[in-house]
Structures are given as C-alpha cells and as structure tokens.
Design an enzyme around this catalytic site. Sequence first.
Site, short mmCIF file in Angstrom:
data_model
loop_
_atom_site.label_atom_id
_atom_site.label_comp_id
_atom_site.label_asym_id
_atom_site.label_seq_id
_atom_site.Cartn_x
_atom_site.Cartn_y
_atom_site.Cartn_z
N HIS A 17 57.62 13.59 51.58
CA HIS A 17 56.71 14.34 51.13
C HIS A 17 55.45 13.38 50.99
CE1 HIS A 17 59.98 16.26 48.38
NE2 HIS A 17 59.51 17.27 49.18
N ARG A 90 59.44 20.59 58.66
CA ARG A 90 60.13 19.46 59.51
C ARG A 90 60.97 19.91 60.87
NH1 ARG A 90 63.81 19.59 54.33
NH2 ARG A 90 63.08 21.79 54.46
N1 COA Z 1 59.95 15.95 53.67
C1 COA Z 1 60.84 15.63 52.78
N2 COA Z 1 61.60 17.04 52.47
C2 COA Z 1 60.70 18.29 52.50
C3 COA Z 1 59.42 18.15 53.17
C4 COA Z 1 59.00 16.90 53.72
N3 COA Z 1 57.84 16.77 54.49
N4 COA Z 1 59.26 19.53 53.05
C5 COA Z 1 60.01 20.02 52.41
N5 COA Z 1 60.92 19.34 52.17
C6 COA Z 1 62.11 19.75 51.49
C7 COA Z 1 61.98 19.88 50.05
O1 COA Z 1 62.45 18.58 49.19
C8 COA Z 1 62.88 20.85 49.50
O2 COA Z 1 64.13 20.11 49.60
P1 COA Z 1 65.42 21.03 48.52
O3 COA Z 1 65.44 22.30 49.02
O4 COA Z 1 66.46 20.27 48.89
O5 COA Z 1 64.89 20.98 47.28
C9 COA Z 1 62.94 21.96 50.63
O6 COA Z 1 62.29 21.02 51.87
C10 COA Z 1 62.04 23.07 50.62
O7 COA Z 1 60.75 22.53 50.19
P2 COA Z 1 59.51 23.61 50.04
O8 COA Z 1 59.45 24.32 51.10
O9 COA Z 1 58.18 22.62 49.61
O10 COA Z 1 60.19 24.44 48.83
P3 COA Z 1 60.03 23.92 47.18
O11 COA Z 1 61.05 25.18 46.82
O12 COA Z 1 59.96 22.74 46.83
O13 COA Z 1 58.63 24.67 46.64
C11 COA Z 1 57.03 26.47 46.15
C12 COA Z 1 58.19 26.06 47.11
C13 COA Z 1 57.14 25.99 44.79
C14 COA Z 1 55.70 25.78 46.84
C15 COA Z 1 56.74 28.09 46.27
O14 COA Z 1 58.11 28.53 45.78
C16 COA Z 1 55.83 28.62 45.47
O15 COA Z 1 54.76 28.55 46.03
N6 COA Z 1 55.96 28.86 44.18
C17 COA Z 1 55.08 29.39 43.10
C18 COA Z 1 55.12 30.98 43.18
C19 COA Z 1 54.47 31.65 44.38
O16 COA Z 1 53.42 31.52 44.60
N7 COA Z 1 55.23 32.47 45.03
C20 COA Z 1 54.79 33.06 46.22
C21 COA Z 1 54.95 32.28 47.54
S1 COA Z 1 54.68 33.48 48.97
#
Ligand code: COA
Length: 161
Positions: A17, A90
């Site tokens: 991140h 990724r």
């Molecule tokens: N390096 C390391 N890990 C990474 C990464 C990177 N560059 N990019 C993503 N990851 C990992 C994260 O740690 C996470 O791991 P986990 O599933 O083991 O916890 C996974 O990849 C998914 O990450 P991400 O895609 O960022 O999802 P998230 O669940 O952490 O966050 C939100 C998603 C919060 C941004 C999204 O759900 C959101 O916007 N929610 C708000 C409500 C909303 O607006 N919804 C409509 C969206 S269309």
Amino acid sequence: MKIAVYAGTFDPITLGHIDILRRACRLFDKLILAVAEDNYKQTLFTAAERCEIAQQAVAELPNVEVKPFDGLLVDFCRREGAVAIIRGLRALSDFEKEFQMAQMNKNVAPEMDSVFLMTSPEYQFVSSSIVKNFSELGQIPDGIISPCVAEALLQKFHTAK
Ligand code: COA
C-alpha cells in the site's frame, strides 16, 4: 491543489500500500489515506487502530493525511474536494473487480476519475490477509510491512491475554 484519495480497509497497511501511496504522492499535491470504518470485511483491528497504525506507517510522507470514512467512497471524496481515486493493481485477477468499481463510481460521480498504479513486482503477492495469516501462526513477515505494523501484529496475536 489537486487532492486524491487512496481508500481501503488497511487491516493492516502493508508496504505494498505504501508503495502505491508514495508514487501517488508524486502525482498529486495531497493524498488522503481513507480507512474504511465499516465494510463487508471482518477486521482484525478496529477502525481507530487501523488509522493509528497507518498514521505511524506513513509518518514520513509529508503530503499524506489519514482519515476514517464510512458510506460511499465517492461522497467522501466529494466532501474532501478530491479529483481522483487511487487504486493499486497487483495482478490480472484484480482487474475485473477494479473495472467494475471504477465504472460504478464514475456512474454516480462523473467528475471523479480512478487512477490505477501497477504494484511494484516485490509486492505483487502481498495482501493484508496473508500478512495476518502468517502473523497469527507465529511468523511476522519481514520486508513487506513497516516495523510499527509488525509490532501491532505481535501485540494483537502474541501478547499474553
Ligand atoms: N499492496 C498490497 N496489498 C494490496 C494492494 C497493494 N498495492 N492493493 C490491494 N491490496 C490488498 C488489500 O490489502 C486487501 O487485502 P485483503 O483482502 O487481504 O484485506 C485486498 O488487496 C483488497 O484491497 P482493496 O481492493 O483495496 O479492497 P478493500 O476491501 O481493502 O477496500 C474499499 C475496498 C473500502 C475501497 C471499497 O469497498 C469501498 O470503496 N467501499 C466504500 C463503499 C463504496 O463506495 N462502495 C461502492 C464501491 S463501487
């Protein structure tokens, strides 16, 4: 001033991140690391803990602010005056979900763009889940999390209860 939001659960934040964040810092004047308070995921750390850990982990980046958020991401972005949402990619497997999210966000907030950065090769296999999984089983990962994150995981999993 061009502001962008990098949102996620950050449970916990990893160097993957931070790599995305550091590179996004060069593209925008200010970055908001938006920590999702409440989403579909069961988290190990509370939202307050995730913010506190992230705050420590990004302390060296001067143009980053850590903030919790709930509700729709685009609403938060609008309140903060952001022009873009930063996402890290990724692998090909991330693409479909990201494409869908970007389209939905664009649909409800046409003025907002999603900006995708390719994760650096050394972090391509990293996820918060894998970090937690190894940590719980006694192996705090090296080289993919900040020392303050390692400390928080150690306390969470391995201090006497
Ligand atoms: N390096 C390391 N890990 C990474 C990464 C990177 N560059 N990019 C993503 N990851 C990992 C994260 O740690 C996470 O791991 P986990 O599933 O083991 O916890 C996974 O990849 C998914 O990450 P991400 O895609 O960022 O999802 P998230 O669940 O952490 O966050 C939100 C998603 C919060 C941004 C999204 O759900 C959101 O916007 N929610 C708000 C409500 C909303 O607006 N919804 C409509 C969206 S269309």
